[in-house]
Design a protein around this motif. Structure first.
Motif, PDB file in Angstrom:
ATOM      1  N   LYS A   1     -11.346 -43.912 -57.478  1.00  0.00           N
ATOM      2  CA  LYS A   1     -10.027 -43.365 -57.833  1.00  0.00           C
ATOM      3  C   LYS A   1      -9.236 -44.277 -58.770  1.00  0.00           C
ATOM      4  O   LYS A   1      -8.109 -43.959 -59.127  1.00  0.00           O
TER       5      LYS A   1
ATOM      6  N   LEU B   1     -14.293 -42.720 -45.770  1.00  0.00           N
ATOM      7  CA  LEU B   1     -13.507 -43.853 -46.274  1.00  0.00           C
ATOM      8  C   LEU B   1     -14.025 -44.293 -47.641  1.00  0.00           C
ATOM      9  O   LEU B   1     -15.198 -44.098 -47.958  1.00  0.00           O
ATOM     10  N   PRO B   2     -13.160 -44.910 -48.449  1.00  0.00           N
ATOM     11  CA  PRO B   2     -13.630 -45.398 -49.750  1.00  0.00           C
ATOM     12  C   PRO B   2     -14.693 -46.486 -49.562  1.00  0.00           C
ATOM     13  O   PRO B   2     -14.641 -47.254 -48.601  1.00  0.00           O
TER      14      PRO B   2
ATOM     15  N   HIS C   1     -14.017 -51.632 -44.511  1.00  0.00           N
ATOM     16  CA  HIS C   1     -13.983 -50.602 -43.460  1.00  0.00           C
ATOM     17  C   HIS C   1     -15.102 -49.575 -43.668  1.00  0.00           C
ATOM     18  O   HIS C   1     -15.888 -49.302 -42.766  1.00  0.00           O
TER      19      HIS C   1
ATOM     20  N   PHE D   1     -11.944 -37.107 -48.858  1.00  0.00           N
ATOM     21  CA  PHE D   1     -11.225 -36.805 -47.625  1.00  0.00           C
ATOM     22  C   PHE D   1     -10.460 -35.498 -47.739  1.00  0.00           C
ATOM     23  O   PHE D   1      -9.753 -35.266 -48.716  1.00  0.00           O
TER      24      PHE D   1
ATOM     25  N   THR E   1      -3.329 -43.578 -40.968  1.00  0.00           N
ATOM     26  CA  THR E   1      -2.838 -42.474 -41.798  1.00  0.00           C
ATOM     27  C   THR E   1      -3.741 -41.248 -41.675  1.00  0.00           C
ATOM     28  O   THR E   1      -3.277 -40.114 -41.630  1.00  0.00           O
ATOM     29  N   ILE E   2      -5.029 -41.477 -41.612  1.00  0.00           N
ATOM     30  CA  ILE E   2      -5.970 -40.349 -41.512  1.00  0.00           C
ATOM     31  C   ILE E   2      -5.819 -39.654 -40.162  1.00  0.00           C
ATOM     32  O   ILE E   2      -5.796 -38.412 -40.095  1.00  0.00           O
TER      33      ILE E   2
ATOM     34  N   SER F   1      -0.337 -49.597 -47.136  1.00  0.00           N
ATOM     35  CA  SER F   1      -0.003 -48.181 -47.282  1.00  0.00           C
ATOM     36  C   SER F   1      -1.283 -47.355 -47.215  1.00  0.00           C
ATOM     37  O   SER F   1      -2.203 -47.576 -48.007  1.00  0.00           O
ATOM     38  N   GLY F   2      -1.357 -46.447 -46.262  1.00  0.00           N
ATOM     39  CA  GLY F   2      -2.568 -45.630 -46.109  1.00  0.00           C
ATOM     40  C   GLY F   2      -3.798 -46.476 -45.811  1.00  0.00           C
ATOM     41  O   GLY F   2      -4.917 -46.044 -46.065  1.00  0.00           O
TER      42      GLY F   2
ATOM     43  N   TRP G   1       2.236 -43.007 -43.754  1.00  0.00           N
ATOM     44  CA  TRP G   1       1.487 -43.980 -44.571  1.00  0.00           C
ATOM     45  C   TRP G   1       1.581 -45.396 -44.025  1.00  0.00           C
ATOM     46  O   TRP G   1       0.978 -46.314 -44.585  1.00  0.00           O
TER      47      TRP G   1
HETATM   48  C1  MCA Z   1      -1.611 -41.073 -51.827  1.00  0.00           C
HETATM   49  N1  MCA Z   1      -0.415 -40.473 -51.717  1.00  0.00           N
HETATM   50  C2  MCA Z   1       0.468 -41.333 -51.207  1.00  0.00           C
HETATM   51  C3  MCA Z   1      -0.250 -42.546 -51.010  1.00  0.00           C
HETATM   52  N2  MCA Z   1      -1.529 -42.343 -51.408  1.00  0.00           N
HETATM   53  N3  MCA Z   1       1.782 -41.227 -50.903  1.00  0.00           N
HETATM   54  C4  MCA Z   1       2.398 -42.306 -50.382  1.00  0.00           C
HETATM   55  N4  MCA Z   1       1.781 -43.493 -50.181  1.00  0.00           N
HETATM   56  C5  MCA Z   1       0.457 -43.637 -50.468  1.00  0.00           C
HETATM   57  N5  MCA Z   1      -0.148 -44.791 -50.252  1.00  0.00           N
HETATM   58  C6  MCA Z   1      -0.085 -39.096 -52.057  1.00  0.00           C
HETATM   59  C7  MCA Z   1      -0.538 -38.736 -53.451  1.00  0.00           C
HETATM   60  O1  MCA Z   1       0.451 -39.010 -54.400  1.00  0.00           O
HETATM   61  C8  MCA Z   1      -0.758 -37.244 -53.338  1.00  0.00           C
HETATM   62  O2  MCA Z   1       0.495 -36.586 -53.377  1.00  0.00           O
HETATM   63  C9  MCA Z   1      -1.300 -37.088 -51.916  1.00  0.00           C
HETATM   64  O3  MCA Z   1      -0.834 -38.225 -51.192  1.00  0.00           O
HETATM   65  C10 MCA Z   1      -2.807 -37.049 -51.882  1.00  0.00           C
HETATM   66  O4  MCA Z   1      -3.309 -38.154 -52.645  1.00  0.00           O
HETATM   67  P1  MCA Z   1      -4.810 -38.607 -52.572  1.00  0.00           P
HETATM   68  O5  MCA Z   1      -5.027 -39.855 -53.336  1.00  0.00           O
HETATM   69  O6  MCA Z   1      -5.692 -37.415 -52.822  1.00  0.00           O
HETATM   70  O7  MCA Z   1      -4.856 -39.004 -51.078  1.00  0.00           O
HETATM   71  P2  MCA Z   1      -5.892 -38.683 -49.987  1.00  0.00           P
HETATM   72  O8  MCA Z   1      -7.257 -38.427 -50.544  1.00  0.00           O
HETATM   73  O9  MCA Z   1      -5.290 -37.710 -49.033  1.00  0.00           O
HETATM   74  O10 MCA Z   1      -5.976 -40.152 -49.384  1.00  0.00           O
HETATM   75  C11 MCA Z   1      -5.288 -40.578 -48.305  1.00  0.00           C
HETATM   76  C12 MCA Z   1      -6.233 -41.484 -47.524  1.00  0.00           C
HETATM   77  C13 MCA Z   1      -6.609 -42.666 -48.416  1.00  0.00           C
HETATM   78  C14 MCA Z   1      -7.482 -40.700 -47.140  1.00  0.00           C
HETATM   79  C15 MCA Z   1      -5.492 -41.914 -46.289  1.00  0.00           C
HETATM   80  O11 MCA Z   1      -5.436 -43.367 -48.717  1.00  0.00           O
HETATM   81  C16 MCA Z   1      -7.649 -43.544 -47.800  1.00  0.00           C
HETATM   82  O12 MCA Z   1      -8.852 -43.237 -47.871  1.00  0.00           O
HETATM   83  N6  MCA Z   1      -7.261 -44.651 -47.143  1.00  0.00           N
HETATM   84  C17 MCA Z   1      -8.177 -45.558 -46.510  1.00  0.00           C
HETATM   85  C18 MCA Z   1      -8.155 -46.870 -47.185  1.00  0.00           C
HETATM   86  C19 MCA Z   1      -9.139 -47.841 -46.531  1.00  0.00           C
HETATM   87  O13 MCA Z   1     -10.282 -47.491 -46.200  1.00  0.00           O
HETATM   88  N7  MCA Z   1      -8.707 -49.065 -46.345  1.00  0.00           N
HETATM   89  C20 MCA Z   1      -9.525 -50.061 -45.777  1.00  0.00           C
HETATM   90  C21 MCA Z   1      -9.182 -51.338 -46.456  1.00  0.00           C
HETATM   91  P3  MCA Z   1       0.689 -35.148 -53.992  1.00  0.00           P
HETATM   92  O14 MCA Z   1      -0.096 -34.250 -53.075  1.00  0.00           O
HETATM   93  O15 MCA Z   1       2.158 -34.925 -53.927  1.00  0.00           O
HETATM   94  O16 MCA Z   1       0.121 -35.248 -55.369  1.00  0.00           O
HETATM   95  S1  MCA Z   1      -8.776 -52.563 -45.252  1.00  0.00           S
HETATM   96  C22 MCA Z   1     -10.210 -53.200 -44.781  1.00  0.00           C
HETATM   97  O17 MCA Z   1     -11.284 -52.816 -45.220  1.00  0.00           O
HETATM   98  C23 MCA Z   1     -10.049 -54.216 -43.675  1.00  0.00           C
HETATM   99  C24 MCA Z   1     -11.231 -55.103 -43.607  1.00  0.00           C
HETATM  100  C25 MCA Z   1      -9.891 -53.475 -42.336  1.00  0.00           C
HETATM  101  O18 MCA Z   1      -9.309 -54.031 -41.403  1.00  0.00           O
HETATM  102  O19 MCA Z   1     -10.373 -52.339 -42.254  1.00  0.00           O
END
Ligand code: MCA
Ligand code: AMP
Length: 482
Positions: free
Chosen positions: A82, A188-189, A194, A216, A238-239, A388-389, A421
């Motif tokens: 992305k 997840l990405p 994760h 997702f 968030t999910i 965030s998310g 988020w």
């Molecule tokens: C997207 N949107 C947001 C955000 N992101 N709004 C507010 N804050 C945000 N952070 C909005 C977009 O603008 C869009 O709005 C709508 O949400 C959908 O966007 P999209 O990108 O398609 O989102 P999604 O596909 O629904 O993704 C949400 C998600 C994603 C699935 C929760 O953020 C995700 O996959 N998160 C996981 C990240 C992760 O795996 N982190 C691990 C790293 P509109 O609809 O108005 O256009 S941490 C790690 O690895 C450590 C080791 C650990 O502890 O795990």
């Protein structure tokens, strides 16, 4: 010796991956990754830790490329599907990747870089050549570079060795009792720990099956659950929040079917950000499961986890995993030692040195307390780190980009609490006085920052507590937004 891959031979005919509606066995994974390794080697005996970046959708190709890079002795650099072109460029340049493998879908995004960067950009769909002898890759060699934000400017590449990833995987496989009969859904990405370690690699280590969805979507995830196709799930808070909301929008009969299927799951995990107790309780009502919350970081994989068996205490992250040693510094900072802890930040020896104490403990930057036998996170020691998310975001990185906008004279970025988020990004701006079109600003930022780093709320100078940004603390800024 790459244990993860060596183990796969024993699981030969079992299904390793389900993606794009097809089943792929462990044997197919071994065969395809051997061909990719051979093509990458192109006659050489060992890639000797050359960086190979790849931009492919989650699924069989992703895993085959990751394994192919490892088997050829390279360092795997997964790119975020992305990210805008500029962010991809940053990672490719920072790692000095020699090769970038990509699939058709991402051609347009990468095209501007084909001539600008010295890397070879190669289409991944049919990439491969006749298998050749592969090098013996020692466990202490570098395996992967993942990018993570910190309190200093641009994201840093976290380098883990094969021994690090193996320690991260085996601690979880043991603690959460993974078995070859497990089937996990991965949404997840795959450029973060994760998705890569906790979900994908733990499954493949165990001879289990990893089912991918292209991206997702609440409806698609609940449908996979309803059909009983998986028995393990892991996600960020968030999910779960989004799934809960979607569940309540469904017909009662659909809800009943989903809940009945969820009750048959073996394990459901939450992590990457604090799990609100309200989300834990609502998900328990729906699924009958108390989410297992655990705590980790790109630099160390998972460190602390609630127990698989025994009390999972809401609001707490549990106890250190097997092989991981944890201490709390005077200010409550979690510090960690163990074979799971990363090797270095790529090309940044000063940053690496600064993140370890003199006696070799990794400083997490997270503040916690230990109460009644379990750790509880209180927050971060830096206001400039936002979650965030489930994504970690540096406020400073966004400020640096905002300051390059011709109409912005000064700015301050903060994380604002949000039930969905965790935090959303707020940006306060001092402009040159001419009207600033926010839609245009957002589009301008979109080209420079990944979507999850975009500010969701703005305030301008006349709404700030004082008129001089330099004198407003980040805490005051947060209050100004409220
Ligand atoms: C997207 N949107 C947001 C955000 N992101 N709004 C507010 N804050 C945000 N952070 C909005 C977009 O603008 C869009 O709005 C709508 O949400 C959908 O966007 P999209 O990108 O398609 O989102 P999604 O596909 O629904 O993704 C949400 C998600 C994603 C699935 C929760 O953020 C995700 O996959 N998160 C996981 C990240 C992760 O795996 N982190 C691990 C790293 P509109 O609809 O108005 O256009 S941490 C790690 O690895 C450590 C080791 C650990 O502890 O795990
Ligand atoms: P990252 O740097 O993206 O790997 O994110 C790691 C950070 O996520 C940690 O330093 C914590 O701040 C946060 N984190 C991960 N798991 C949890 C959790 N269960 N509760 C609170 N924060 C968490």
């Amino acid at each position: 010796m790459l244990t993860l891959i060596d183990r796969a031979a024993a699981f030969g005919p079992r299904t390793a991956v389900v993606s794009a509606g097809r089943d792929y066995t462990y044997q197919q994974l071994l065969d395809r990754s051997a061909r990719i390794a051979a093509a990458l080697l192109a006659g050489a005996t060992d890639l000797k830790e050359e960086r190979i970046a790849f931009l492919v959708p989650p699924g069989f190709d992703y895993v085959a490329i990751q394994w192919g890079i490892w088997r050829a002795g390279g360092i795997a650099v997964p790119l975020c599907t992305k990210h805008p072109t500029l962010s991809l460029r940053y990672v490719i340049e920072d790692t000095a990747a020699r090769t970038v493998l990509y699939t058709k879908w991402f051609a347009d995004k990468l095209a501007p870089l084909f001539t600008e960067l010295p890397a070879d950009f190669i289409r991944a769909e049919d990439y491969g050549s006749a298998p050749t002898a592969l090098p013996d890759v020692a466990p202490d060699r570098r395996a992967m570079i993942l990018y993570t934000s910190g309190t200093t400017g641009r994201p840093k590449g976290v380098v883990t060795t094969h021994a690090n990833t193996e320690a991260q995987i085996t601690a979880l496989v043991k603690a959460w009792q993974w078995s070859a009969d497990d089937r996990i859904l991965n949404i997840l990405p795959l450029h973060h720990v994760h998705g890569i370690i906790n979900v994908l690699s733990c499954a493949l280590w165990s001879g289990a099956c990893c089912v991918f969805l292209p991206r997702f979507s609440e409806g698609a995830v609940l449908e996979v659950f309803r059909r009983g196709e998986v028995n393990v799930f892991m996600a960020v808070p968030t999910i779960y929040y989004k799934l809960i909301h979607h569940y309540h929008s469904l017909l009662e009969v659909e809800q009943r079917e989903i809940s009945a299927a969820l009750r048959k799951f073996r394990l459901m995990v939450s992590g990457s950000a604090a799990l609100p107790v309200s989300v834990l309780e609502e998900w328990r009502d729906i699924s009958g499961h108390t989410l297992l919350e655990r705590y980790g970081m790109t630099e160390m994989g998972m460190a602390i986890s609630n127990p698989y068996l025994g009390e999972r205490r809401p609001g707490h992250i549990g106890q250190p995993l097997n092989g991981v040693t944890v201490r709390l510094a005077d200010d409550g900072e979690i510090q960690v030692k163990g074979p799971n802890v990363f090797l270095e930040y790529w090309g940044r020896p000063e940053a690496t040195a600064a993140t370890f104490t003199d006696d070799g403990w990794f400083r997490s930057g997270d503040i916690a307390v230990y109460e009644d036998g379990a750790y509880r996170i209180l927050g971060r020691n830096s206001v400039d780190i936002i979650k965030s998310g489930g994504y970690k975001i540096s406020a400073l990185e966004i400020e640096e980009v905002l300051r390059t906008h011709p109409q912005i004279k000064e700015c301050g970025v903060v994380g604002l609490p949000d039930p969905e988020w965790g935090e959303i990004i707020g940006a306060s701006l001092i402009t040159d006085g001419h009207p600033l079109n926010l839609d245009e600003l957002q589009a301008w930022l979109c080209e420079r920052l990944p979507g999850y780093k975009l500010p969701r709320r703005y305030i301008f100078q006349d709404e700030l507590p004082r008129n001089v940004m330099g004198k407003v603390t980040k805490q005051e800024l947060k209050t100004a937004f409220a």
